[in-house]
Design a protein around this motif. Structure first.
Motif, mmCIF file in Angstrom:
data_model
loop_
_atom_site.group_PDB
_atom_site.id
_atom_site.type_symbol
_atom_site.label_atom_id
_atom_site.label_comp_id
_atom_site.label_asym_id
_atom_site.label_seq_id
_atom_site.Cartn_x
_atom_site.Cartn_y
_atom_site.Cartn_z
ATOM 1 N N THR A 25 8.269 22.500 9.684
ATOM 2 C CA THR A 25 8.732 24.014 10.603
ATOM 3 C C THR A 25 7.823 25.214 10.523
ATOM 4 O O THR A 25 8.266 25.635 11.844
ATOM 5 N N GLY A 26 6.875 25.336 9.435
ATOM 6 C CA GLY A 26 5.797 26.042 9.736
ATOM 7 C C GLY A 26 5.324 26.037 11.230
ATOM 8 O O GLY A 26 4.875 27.027 11.858
ATOM 9 N N ALA A 27 4.572 24.939 11.441
ATOM 10 C CA ALA A 27 4.176 24.400 12.884
ATOM 11 C C ALA A 27 4.955 24.803 14.048
ATOM 12 O O ALA A 27 4.219 25.573 14.892
ATOM 13 N N LEU A 28 5.543 24.224 14.099
ATOM 14 C CA LEU A 28 6.662 24.745 14.933
ATOM 15 C C LEU A 28 6.833 26.518 15.027
ATOM 16 O O LEU A 28 6.534 26.659 16.435
ATOM 17 N N ILE A 31 3.703 27.452 16.391
ATOM 18 C CA ILE A 31 3.229 27.246 17.777
ATOM 19 C C ILE A 31 4.492 28.421 19.528
ATOM 20 O O ILE A 31 3.781 28.807 20.184
ATOM 21 N N ILE A 32 5.047 28.796 18.824
ATOM 22 C CA ILE A 32 6.503 29.805 19.093
ATOM 23 C C ILE A 32 5.904 31.136 19.316
ATOM 24 O O ILE A 32 5.330 32.045 20.250
ATOM 25 N N ILE A 33 4.747 31.264 17.838
ATOM 26 C CA ILE A 33 4.543 33.088 18.134
ATOM 27 C C ILE A 33 2.650 33.091 18.109
ATOM 28 O O ILE A 33 2.729 34.115 18.872
ATOM 29 N N PHE A 34 2.107 31.833 18.420
ATOM 30 C CA PHE A 34 1.251 31.641 19.404
ATOM 31 C C PHE A 34 1.767 31.597 20.542
ATOM 32 O O PHE A 34 0.704 32.331 21.838
ATOM 33 N N ASN A 84 11.155 33.518 5.802
ATOM 34 C CA ASN A 84 10.175 34.370 5.823
ATOM 35 C C ASN A 84 10.386 34.750 6.905
ATOM 36 O O ASN A 84 9.467 35.834 7.540
ATOM 37 N N ALA A 85 9.830 33.350 7.890
ATOM 38 C CA ALA A 85 9.247 33.873 8.975
ATOM 39 C C ALA A 85 10.155 33.495 10.060
ATOM 40 O O ALA A 85 9.856 33.480 11.573
ATOM 41 N N GLY A 86 11.445 33.605 10.179
ATOM 42 C CA GLY A 86 12.652 32.787 10.833
ATOM 43 C C GLY A 86 12.316 34.086 12.229
ATOM 44 O O GLY A 86 12.987 33.971 13.956
ATOM 45 N N THR A 87 12.810 35.248 11.802
ATOM 46 C CA THR A 87 12.305 36.323 12.519
ATOM 47 C C THR A 87 11.527 36.798 13.741
ATOM 48 O O THR A 87 12.148 36.632 14.842
ATOM 49 N N ALA A 88 10.487 36.721 13.332
ATOM 50 C CA ALA A 88 8.992 36.760 14.514
ATOM 51 C C ALA A 88 9.160 35.592 15.215
ATOM 52 O O ALA A 88 9.079 35.858 16.109
ATOM 53 N N GLY A 89 9.672 34.368 14.515
ATOM 54 C CA GLY A 89 9.750 33.728 15.784
ATOM 55 C C GLY A 89 11.202 34.014 16.779
ATOM 56 O O GLY A 89 11.231 33.165 17.525
ATOM 57 N N ALA A 91 11.922 36.639 17.536
ATOM 58 C CA ALA A 91 11.582 36.954 18.358
ATOM 59 C C ALA A 91 10.383 36.870 19.700
ATOM 60 O O ALA A 91 10.320 37.134 20.769
ATOM 61 N N GLY A 92 9.691 35.879 18.692
ATOM 62 C CA GLY A 92 8.721 35.528 19.906
ATOM 63 C C GLY A 92 9.164 34.389 20.909
ATOM 64 O O GLY A 92 8.992 34.009 21.579
ATOM 65 N N LEU A 93 9.978 33.687 20.542
ATOM 66 C CA LEU A 93 11.161 33.271 21.479
ATOM 67 C C LEU A 93 11.896 33.868 22.774
ATOM 68 O O LEU A 93 11.615 33.190 23.787
ATOM 69 N N VAL A 94 12.587 34.608 22.409
ATOM 70 C CA VAL A 94 12.454 36.191 22.932
ATOM 71 C C VAL A 94 11.775 36.587 24.278
ATOM 72 O O VAL A 94 11.470 36.513 25.477
#
Length: 230
Positions: A25-28, A31-34, A84-89, A91-94
């Motif tokens: 999940t963290g890896a996914l 990837i989205i955030i990168f 912890n990282a879902g919100t950032a993910g 936002a990154g997806l948007v």
């Protein structure tokens, strides 16, 4: 970048920082955030993970009496990673789907990580270095380690955590008023975590994962509001 993510997955599983499902999940999310925020976004996520893991492990024997059960011997779970990282993910997806919103949402990604970092450092290290503990709602003395209980030392450490994430943002995308807003948003998110802990989590109305997700979501929302106003 793939090498960094694979190495991070392997380390987190072997060191029992994350379960296998949590590592994937963290890896996914990485990837989205990168894809949305480049190496700066990945650096913020990595810094949160490293600082959070180090803070959780620091003086662990001293904190065992206050252990809330958030971590396990097998590592943190998939839901904890998402909290912890879902919100950032998100936002990154948007940003990936709508790149023209990047100027608004990339600071929100930083604010979410600032809040998550501040929360983890203030709670984990506050138990070690805090001297006086009080309920964030009543401001009366309270028991260290309980939901909604904070200390001055822990709060200051949390602000430092937000500053570190803001500094990474500045190194990647430049210094400006957004850097200050990230620190402010991260601190507000961290304080909100304690308020939710005192009002809802302590009463069993919501769990720790929900509290962690909501504090990062609010931090991102505060960041967006500050950007819109100023």
């Amino acid at each position: 970048m793939p090498i960094i993510i694979v190495f991070g997955m392997a380390y987190s599983i072997l060191a029992r920082k994350l379960t296998v499902s949590a590592a994937f999940t963290g890896a996914l999310l990485a990837i989205i955030i990168f894809s949305a925020a480049g190496y700066t976004g990945l650096a913020m996520m990595t810094t949160f993970f490293i600082l959070g893991s180090a803070a959780t492990s620091w003086q662990k024997h001293q904190k065992m009496v206050f252990d809330s059960g958030e971590g396990t011997e097998k590592g943190r779970s998939m839901l904890q990673v998402l909290a912890n990282a879902g919100t950032a993910g998100l936002a990154g997806l948007v940003v990936i789907l709508c790149p023209r919103l990047a100027h608004l949402l990339l600071p929100a990604v930083a604010a979410a990580f600032a809040s998550a970092t501040a929360d983890t450092l203030s709670s984990e290290l506050g138990m070690v270095y805090g001297r006086k503990f009080f309920n964030i709602i009543s401001f009366k003395p309270d028991t260290c380690g309980k939901d909604g209980v904070i200390s001055l030392e822990g709060t200051l450490i949390g602000i430092l955590g937000s500053c570190i994430i803001a500094g990474i943002y500045a190194l990647g995308w430049g210094w400006g008023i957004s850097v200050l807003f990230i620190v402010l948003s991260g601190t507000i998110g961290n304080m909100t975590d304690s308020v939710l802990g005192a009002l809802l989590e302590r009463k069993g109305l919501i769990g720790n994962n929900a509290v962690n997700f909501l504090n990062t979501l609010l931090a991102a929302g505060v960041m967006l509001a500050l950007e819109w106003i100023f």
